[in-house]
Design a protein around this motif. Structure first.
Motif, PDB file in Angstrom:
ATOM      1  N   LYS A  17      43.877 -24.526 -87.551  1.00 13.42           N
ATOM      2  CA  LYS A  17      45.058 -25.286 -87.944  1.00 13.42           C
ATOM      3  C   LYS A  17      45.711 -25.924 -86.711  1.00 13.42           C
ATOM      4  O   LYS A  17      46.081 -27.103 -86.721  1.00 13.42           O
ATOM      5  N   ILE A  18      45.837 -25.161 -85.635  1.00 11.65           N
ATOM      6  CA  ILE A  18      46.427 -25.659 -84.384  1.00 11.65           C
ATOM      7  C   ILE A  18      45.595 -26.831 -83.849  1.00 11.65           C
ATOM      8  O   ILE A  18      46.137 -27.873 -83.478  1.00 11.65           O
ATOM      9  N   ASN A  62      54.134 -26.404 -83.876  1.00 10.99           N
ATOM     10  CA  ASN A  62      54.956 -25.331 -83.311  1.00 10.99           C
ATOM     11  C   ASN A  62      55.014 -24.121 -84.240  1.00 10.99           C
ATOM     12  O   ASN A  62      54.986 -22.975 -83.790  1.00 10.99           O
ATOM     13  N   GLU A  63      55.062 -24.372 -85.537  1.00 11.91           N
ATOM     14  CA  GLU A  63      55.056 -23.280 -86.521  1.00 11.91           C
ATOM     15  C   GLU A  63      53.729 -22.516 -86.448  1.00 11.91           C
ATOM     16  O   GLU A  63      53.706 -21.285 -86.461  1.00 11.91           O
ATOM     17  N   ALA A  64      52.633 -23.240 -86.348  1.00 12.42           N
ATOM     18  CA  ALA A  64      51.309 -22.608 -86.244  1.00 12.42           C
ATOM     19  C   ALA A  64      51.184 -21.826 -84.937  1.00 12.42           C
ATOM     20  O   ALA A  64      50.606 -20.736 -84.906  1.00 12.42           O
ATOM     21  N   LEU A  65      51.746 -22.361 -83.851  1.00 14.21           N
ATOM     22  CA  LEU A  65      51.724 -21.644 -82.565  1.00 14.21           C
ATOM     23  C   LEU A  65      52.556 -20.360 -82.653  1.00 14.21           C
ATOM     24  O   LEU A  65      52.177 -19.326 -82.084  1.00 14.21           O
ATOM     25  N   VAL A  99      51.117 -13.309 -91.493  1.00 17.80           N
ATOM     26  CA  VAL A  99      51.668 -14.660 -91.591  1.00 17.80           C
ATOM     27  C   VAL A  99      51.288 -15.221 -92.954  1.00 17.80           C
ATOM     28  O   VAL A  99      50.319 -14.775 -93.566  1.00 17.80           O
ATOM     29  N   SER A 100      52.050 -16.165 -93.409  1.00 19.40           N
ATOM     30  CA  SER A 100      51.775 -16.757 -94.710  1.00 19.40           C
ATOM     31  C   SER A 100      50.669 -17.796 -94.559  1.00 19.40           C
ATOM     32  O   SER A 100      50.877 -18.881 -94.037  1.00 19.40           O
TER      33      SER A 100
END
Length: 146
Positions: A17-18, A62-65, A99-100
């Motif tokens: 994803k990142i 940033n959310e994925a990180l 994590v979701s």
């Protein structure tokens, strides 16, 4: 059920994803630069829309990180209660607290990956095997925790 395999699967999906977000940001920036060099101020709106898209992708990156950083803190050690890193079986399904990421399939088992911030996990947080909890007026029993 191998919790390390579940954790590894989620880490791989997060890394993918990142990578995708980084690639999309780079491509969008490149098209934004093309717009700047080939078009005049007449197309300022188009550039602004591209910038908003870059901002949106950056927020998602940033959310994925953040998810990746949280995953680094989770171990595959056995859990005695519902907490981060616990694999929880209820009469409604199998849940991995981390994590979701939605549903994943490991060893032919469907597992819902759920954030500790979700209402479901908040309802069962700290509970142990054979304890019940209620969410949306539906009673559930914890059948197992690993």
């Amino acid at each position: 059920m191998d919790k390390q395999q579940i954790l590894d699967t989620i880490k791989i999906k997060t890394a993918e994803k990142i990578h995708t977000f980084e690639k999309l940001i780079a491509e969008t920036r490149a098209s934004n630069n093309d717009t700047k060099s080939s078009m005049g101020d007449k197309y300022e709106t188009g550039r602004e829309m591209l910038q908003q898209e870059i901002n949106n992708l950056t927020r998602q990156l940033n959310e994925a990180l953040s998810q990746q950083a949280l995953l680094q803190k989770i171990t595959s050690e056995p859990s005695l209660k519902v907490q981060n890193g616990a694999l929880v079986k209820t009469d409604k399904g199998l849940f991995y607290v981390s994590v979701s990421m939605g549903e994943i399939i490991v060893e032919s088992q469907k597992i819902m990956t759920v954030s500790i911030e979700s209402p479901l996990i908040k309802a069962m947080l700290g509970k142990k095997e054979k304890e019940t909890f209620s969410i949306n007026n539906i009673q559930q029993i914890i059948e197992g925790i690993w």
